[in-house]
Design a protein around this motif. Structure first.
Motif, short mmCIF file in Angstrom:
data_model
loop_
_atom_site.label_atom_id
_atom_site.label_comp_id
_atom_site.label_asym_id
_atom_site.label_seq_id
_atom_site.Cartn_x
_atom_site.Cartn_y
_atom_site.Cartn_z
N VAL A 17 0.84 -1.21 0.00
CA VAL A 17 0.00 0.00 0.00
C VAL A 17 0.87 1.25 0.00
CG1 VAL A 17 -1.63 1.34 1.39
CG2 VAL A 17 -2.02 -1.09 1.02
N LEU A 18 1.94 1.24 0.80
CA LEU A 18 2.80 2.42 0.85
C LEU A 18 3.67 2.56 -0.40
CD1 LEU A 18 3.93 2.28 4.58
CD2 LEU A 18 2.22 3.77 3.54
N ALA A 19 3.97 1.46 -1.08
CA ALA A 19 4.86 1.49 -2.24
C ALA A 19 4.13 1.69 -3.56
CB ALA A 19 5.67 0.20 -2.30
N VAL A 20 2.81 1.72 -3.55
CA VAL A 20 2.04 1.86 -4.79
C VAL A 20 2.40 3.15 -5.53
CG1 VAL A 20 -0.30 2.28 -5.66
CG2 VAL A 20 0.13 0.36 -4.18
N LYS A 21 2.63 4.22 -4.81
CA LYS A 21 2.95 5.50 -5.46
C LYS A 21 4.32 5.46 -6.12
CE LYS A 21 0.16 8.23 -2.31
NZ LYS A 21 0.15 9.29 -1.31
N LYS A 22 5.24 4.71 -5.56
CA LYS A 22 6.60 4.65 -6.09
C LYS A 22 6.78 3.54 -7.12
CE LYS A 22 8.70 7.65 -3.35
NZ LYS A 22 9.61 8.67 -3.75
N LEU A 23 5.83 2.65 -7.27
CA LEU A 23 5.98 1.49 -8.14
C LEU A 23 6.26 1.85 -9.61
CD1 LEU A 23 6.04 -1.56 -7.96
CD2 LEU A 23 3.60 -1.59 -8.43
#
Length: 76
Positions: A17-23
């Motif tokens: 959930v936290l890494a979705v923006k950086k994926l």
């Protein structure tokens, strides 16, 4: 209360959930790195073969002049 497997699943879900923006940025960066690695490997392989001509951008190499036996210097 929680077992080790449940805690691991919760941590993985939180990380996703936290890494979705950086994926997208991470995948783009990984793709660029893979392209650079392939190009470098291809260049190293080509450098090992002495019979293949090399193309150097922006330079003109002229063959020997049969009349003088000297090479022409490239003009900038």
């Amino acid at each position: 209360m929680f077992g080790l497997s449940e805690l691991a699943i919760i941590l993985v879900v939180v990380a996703v959930v936290l890494a979705v923006k950086k994926l997208p940025e991470l995948t783009r960066s990984a793709g660029k790195s893979a392209r650079i690695l392939k190009a470098e490997a291809r260049a190293a392989k080509d450098a090992d073969e002495p019979g293949t001509p090399r193309v150097i951008q922006g330079e003109a190499v002229r063959s020997e002049d049969p009349g003088t036996g000297a090479q022409d210097t490239p003009r900038a």
